[in-house]
Design a protein around this motif. Sequence first.
Motif, PDB file in Angstrom:
ATOM      1  N   ASP A 131      -6.431  -8.167  16.702  1.00 12.62           N
ATOM      2  CA  ASP A 131      -7.363  -8.876  17.589  1.00 12.62           C
ATOM      3  C   ASP A 131      -8.761  -8.935  16.968  1.00 12.62           C
ATOM      4  OD1 ASP A 131      -5.312  -9.212  19.441  1.00 12.62           O
ATOM      5  OD2 ASP A 131      -5.773  -7.338  20.462  1.00 12.62           O
ATOM      6  N   GLY A 132      -8.797  -9.136  15.663  1.00 14.38           N
ATOM      7  CA  GLY A 132     -10.059  -9.311  14.954  1.00 14.38           C
ATOM      8  C   GLY A 132     -10.753  -8.024  14.550  1.00 14.38           C
ATOM      9  N   ARG A 133     -10.206  -6.867  14.892  1.00 16.05           N
ATOM     10  CA  ARG A 133     -10.832  -5.585  14.563  1.00 16.05           C
ATOM     11  C   ARG A 133     -10.069  -4.904  13.434  1.00 16.05           C
ATOM     12  NH1 ARG A 133     -11.391  -3.118  20.685  1.00 16.05           N
ATOM     13  NH2 ARG A 133     -12.734  -4.756  21.551  1.00 16.05           N
ATOM     14  N   PRO A 134     -10.757  -4.460  12.394  1.00 12.83           N
ATOM     15  CA  PRO A 134     -10.070  -3.752  11.303  1.00 12.83           C
ATOM     16  C   PRO A 134      -9.474  -2.441  11.807  1.00 12.83           C
ATOM     17  CG  PRO A 134     -12.289  -4.429  10.649  1.00 12.83           C
ATOM     18  CD  PRO A 134     -12.197  -4.624  12.130  1.00 12.83           C
ATOM     19  N   VAL A 135      -8.201  -2.198  11.460  1.00 15.50           N
ATOM     20  CA  VAL A 135      -7.556  -0.950  11.864  1.00 15.50           C
ATOM     21  C   VAL A 135      -6.993  -0.172  10.683  1.00 15.50           C
ATOM     22  CG1 VAL A 135      -7.025  -1.654  14.234  1.00 15.50           C
ATOM     23  CG2 VAL A 135      -5.412  -2.188  12.399  1.00 15.50           C
ATOM     24  N   GLU A 136      -6.766  -0.838   9.558  1.00 15.09           N
ATOM     25  CA  GLU A 136      -6.272  -0.134   8.387  1.00 15.09           C
ATOM     26  C   GLU A 136      -6.441  -0.997   7.149  1.00 15.09           C
ATOM     27  OE1 GLU A 136      -1.705  -0.473   7.515  1.00 15.09           O
ATOM     28  OE2 GLU A 136      -1.897  -0.106   9.674  1.00 15.09           O
ATOM     29  N   PHE A 137      -6.459  -0.344   5.989  1.00 12.26           N
ATOM     30  CA  PHE A 137      -6.333  -1.079   4.734  1.00 12.26           C
ATOM     31  C   PHE A 137      -5.373  -0.322   3.835  1.00 12.26           C
ATOM     32  CE2 PHE A 137     -10.014   1.668   4.002  1.00 12.26           C
ATOM     33  CZ  PHE A 137      -9.799   2.178   2.730  1.00 12.26           C
ATOM     34  N   ALA A 138      -4.672  -1.079   2.999  1.00 11.70           N
ATOM     35  CA  ALA A 138      -3.582  -0.478   2.232  1.00 11.70           C
ATOM     36  C   ALA A 138      -3.482  -1.118   0.859  1.00 11.70           C
ATOM     37  CB  ALA A 138      -2.260  -0.653   2.984  1.00 11.70           C
ATOM     38  N   THR A 139      -2.958  -0.335  -0.082  1.00 11.31           N
ATOM     39  CA  THR A 139      -2.632  -0.831  -1.408  1.00 11.31           C
ATOM     40  C   THR A 139      -1.195  -0.458  -1.729  1.00 11.31           C
ATOM     41  OG1 THR A 139      -4.909  -0.514  -2.163  1.00 11.31           O
ATOM     42  CG2 THR A 139      -3.227  -0.835  -3.847  1.00 11.31           C
ATOM     43  N   SER A 140      -0.388  -1.455  -2.035  1.00 11.81           N
ATOM     44  CA  SER A 140       0.985  -1.227  -2.480  1.00 11.81           C
ATOM     45  C   SER A 140       1.025  -1.324  -3.997  1.00 11.81           C
ATOM     46  CB  SER A 140       1.939  -2.260  -1.877  1.00 11.81           C
ATOM     47  OG  SER A 140       2.147  -2.021  -0.503  1.00 11.81           O
ATOM     48  N   TYR A 141       1.689  -0.360  -4.623  1.00 15.65           N
ATOM     49  CA  TYR A 141       1.863  -0.347  -6.071  1.00 15.65           C
ATOM     50  C   TYR A 141       3.343  -0.488  -6.373  1.00 15.65           C
ATOM     51  CZ  TYR A 141      -2.815   1.754  -5.892  1.00 15.65           C
ATOM     52  OH  TYR A 141      -4.139   2.020  -5.639  1.00 15.65           O
ATOM     53  N   LEU A 142       3.683  -1.512  -7.186  1.00 17.48           N
ATOM     54  CA  LEU A 142       5.087  -1.763  -7.521  1.00 17.48           C
ATOM     55  C   LEU A 142       5.243  -1.840  -9.035  1.00 17.48           C
ATOM     56  CD1 LEU A 142       4.316  -4.007  -4.952  1.00 17.48           C
ATOM     57  CD2 LEU A 142       6.787  -3.672  -4.780  1.00 17.48           C
ATOM     58  N   PRO A 143       6.357  -1.309  -9.576  1.00 19.96           N
ATOM     59  CA  PRO A 143       6.588  -1.396 -11.017  1.00 19.96           C
ATOM     60  C   PRO A 143       6.597  -2.857 -11.479  1.00 19.96           C
ATOM     61  CG  PRO A 143       8.142   0.119  -9.987  1.00 19.96           C
ATOM     62  CD  PRO A 143       7.450  -0.608  -8.873  1.00 19.96           C
TER      63      PRO A 143
END
Length: 237
Positions: A131-143
Amino acid sequence: MEDPEAIDRGRFKEGEKLPSEAELVEHYGVSRMTVRNAFSVLQGEGLVHAEHGRGVFVRPRPPVRRLASDRFARRHREQGKSAFIVEADAVGGHPTVDSLEVKQEKANQDVSTRLGSVRRVLARRRRYLLDGRPVEFATSYLPLDIAFGTQIAEPNPGPGGIYARLEELGHQLDHFEEEIRARMPSPTEVKTLQLAAGVPVIHLIRTAFDTAGRAVEVCDTVMAADAYVLSYQLPAT
C-alpha cells in the motif's frame, strides 16, 4: 499519562494528534518534564512521531503480514504468485516493487560459501512496498551458470517469480533453510524502509536447495519488524 497500550487499543488512531504538553500537564497534574519523557518513550518505541510546530502524532503503521511457513509452496508458483504477493493477498494489501537492480557481481565470502564456493553470481536487488509503504528490501544471489541468459536475469522474471523459473530450468525445489535474527537498523536501512525511531528490523537469510541438494539461491532480506509476524507450523515428530 497515556501509555503505549492506549495507542495499541485504538484509543488514538493512525495519524491522530495527541494532546499537547500543556493539556497533559493540566489533565494529569504532572510536570512538563514528565510529559516530555513520556513522549520520548513513545517515539523510542516507534509509536508516534513529532512534527515541528504542529505536535505529536500517532505514526501510521503498515498492516501486519504473517511470514507463513507455506509462503513458498509450489501451488502458489503454479498460480503465478510470488511469495510477496501471497503474503500481501492475505491482508488485502496492494503489493509493489521498486528500486529494482539486476546485475552480475563477485560473490562475497558468505554468499559464496552458501552457494557451494561459486565466484560470481547474478544479484537481484529490490524493495517491496505494501500500500505504498516500504516493508522490506531483499537481494537474491544466484549462480551464474544457472541464471545467465535466462528470464531470471530480466527485470521481470515472469509469473511465479524466480522460483518458478528455476523449476522450469530443471532445478525442482526441495527445501529452504532460513536464518532469522532481530537487530537495530543501520542508517541506510532506516532511510530505505522509512523506519521510525526505535523500530528494529528482522534480518532473514534464506537458502533454496533443489532436489539434487544444490543451493540454487541465497536471499538476504531486511524487513521492518513492525510490519511482520513470523508464523510457522513445525512437525512434532
